[in-house]
Design a protein around this motif. Structure first.
Motif, PDB file in Angstrom:
ATOM      1  N   ILE A   5       0.822  -1.215   0.000  1.00 60.02           N
ATOM      2  CA  ILE A   5       0.000   0.000   0.000  1.00 60.02           C
ATOM      3  C   ILE A   5       0.855   1.263   0.000  1.00 60.02           C
ATOM      4  N   ASP A   6       1.971   1.250   0.724  1.00 55.68           N
ATOM      5  CA  ASP A   6       2.829   2.441   0.799  1.00 55.68           C
ATOM      6  C   ASP A   6       3.453   2.821  -0.536  1.00 55.68           C
ATOM      7  N   ARG A   7       3.407   1.939  -1.508  1.00 58.29           N
ATOM      8  CA  ARG A   7       3.981   2.225  -2.827  1.00 58.29           C
ATOM      9  C   ARG A   7       2.956   2.781  -3.821  1.00 58.29           C
ATOM     10  N   LEU A   8       1.713   2.826  -3.423  1.00 59.45           N
ATOM     11  CA  LEU A   8       0.653   3.306  -4.314  1.00 59.45           C
ATOM     12  C   LEU A   8       0.661   4.832  -4.392  1.00 59.45           C
ATOM     13  N   ASP A   9       0.360   5.355  -5.563  1.00 60.70           N
ATOM     14  CA  ASP A   9       0.225   6.797  -5.768  1.00 60.70           C
ATOM     15  C   ASP A   9      -0.897   7.048  -6.773  1.00 60.70           C
ATOM     16  N   TYR A  10      -2.098   6.728  -6.353  1.00 61.18           N
ATOM     17  CA  TYR A  10      -3.254   6.774  -7.241  1.00 61.18           C
ATOM     18  C   TYR A  10      -3.830   8.196  -7.332  1.00 61.18           C
ATOM     19  N   PRO A  11      -4.615   8.455  -8.366  1.00 60.60           N
ATOM     20  CA  PRO A  11      -5.277   9.762  -8.481  1.00 60.60           C
ATOM     21  C   PRO A  11      -6.276   9.956  -7.344  1.00 60.60           C
ATOM     22  N   LEU A  12      -6.470  11.207  -6.952  1.00 60.52           N
ATOM     23  CA  LEU A  12      -7.522  11.560  -6.003  1.00 60.52           C
ATOM     24  C   LEU A  12      -8.621  12.272  -6.767  1.00 60.52           C
ATOM     25  N   TYR A  13      -9.829  12.155  -6.293  1.00 62.49           N
ATOM     26  CA  TYR A  13     -10.997  12.713  -6.959  1.00 62.49           C
ATOM     27  C   TYR A  13     -11.815  13.518  -5.956  1.00 62.49           C
ATOM     28  N   VAL A  14     -12.511  14.528  -6.431  1.00 62.16           N
ATOM     29  CA  VAL A  14     -13.507  15.201  -5.612  1.00 62.16           C
ATOM     30  C   VAL A  14     -14.860  14.624  -6.032  1.00 62.16           C
ATOM     31  N   VAL A  15     -15.600  14.129  -5.050  1.00 57.33           N
ATOM     32  CA  VAL A  15     -16.944  13.607  -5.289  1.00 57.33           C
ATOM     33  C   VAL A  15     -17.933  14.607  -4.707  1.00 57.33           C
ATOM     34  N   THR A  16     -18.949  14.971  -5.491  1.00 59.99           N
ATOM     35  CA  THR A  16     -19.974  15.910  -5.047  1.00 59.99           C
ATOM     36  C   THR A  16     -21.348  15.272  -5.175  1.00 59.99           C
ATOM     37  N   VAL A  17     -22.270  15.778  -4.369  1.00 61.35           N
ATOM     38  CA  VAL A  17     -23.612  15.204  -4.345  1.00 61.35           C
ATOM     39  C   VAL A  17     -24.606  16.264  -3.878  1.00 61.35           C
ATOM     40  N   ALA A  18     -25.847  16.110  -4.302  1.00 65.71           N
ATOM     41  CA  ALA A  18     -26.940  16.969  -3.829  1.00 65.71           C
ATOM     42  C   ALA A  18     -28.165  16.092  -3.610  1.00 65.71           C
ATOM     43  N   ALA A  19     -28.811  16.291  -2.462  1.00 62.18           N
ATOM     44  CA  ALA A  19     -30.052  15.559  -2.170  1.00 62.18           C
ATOM     45  C   ALA A  19     -30.796  16.293  -1.063  1.00 62.18           C
TER      46      ALA A  19
END
Length: 159
Positions: A5-19
């Motif tokens: 796991i310490d070797r991972l460098d994945y993209p980060l995303y912003v998740v948005t929602v409305a309800a």
């Protein structure tokens, strides 16, 4: 597992929602395309944050890619909790399909219909069917990744 796991460098995303008249958004690291045909994408939301609570009543969510020069935007959505901060008050956004707030500054985004929810432990996976999407011109900077967020303390408790 730490050695892996310490070797991972994945993209980060912003998740948005409305309800139910409320908006929420958070920075997530657990996300991936999960099917080619049909195209599907899965995001996992922490059960601890407000975005998860609002998403429980939602049919759609937005998923955004940021670039490395958008650290401030990543910090807003990852380092603050919506329980005491209106994250949308200081950023430009546009309501898209099903009223989902889409961040105008995102380099690419899509709104996905929630097809299925899957409990994965401390996170819940949302299997998404993309229904609307957009992108700016090719980014001049790289995509915002886990290593770019090393100085962002989570806005809510982890685990």
């Amino acid at each position: 597992m730490d050695a892996f796991i310490d070797r991972l460098d994945y993209p980060l995303y912003v998740v948005t929602v409305a309800a139910n008249g409320e908006r929420a958004g958070c920075l997530v690291g657990f996300a991936s395309q999960s099917s080619i045909q049909p195209v599907r994408f899965t995001v996992w939301l922490s059960k601890e944050n407000r975005t998860f609570r609002i998403a429980q009543a939602a049919d759609h969510v937005g998923v955004h890619l940021l670039t490395t020069d958008q650290h401030g935007l990543a910090e807003l959505f990852g380092g603050r909790t919506g329980d005491d901060t209106d994250k949308f008050a200081s950023v430009a956004w546009t309501p898209k399909h099903a009223g989902v707030p889409v961040l105008d500054a995102a380099t690419a985004w899509f709104v996905g219909r929630i097809v299925e929810r899957s409990d994965s432990g401390d996170h819940v996976g949302l299997l998404l069917d993309p229904v609307e999407y957009g992108a700016t011109a090719s980014p001049s900077k790289g995509i915002f990744r886990l290593s770019d967020a090393s100085d962002i303390a989570p806005g809510h408790p982890v685990g």
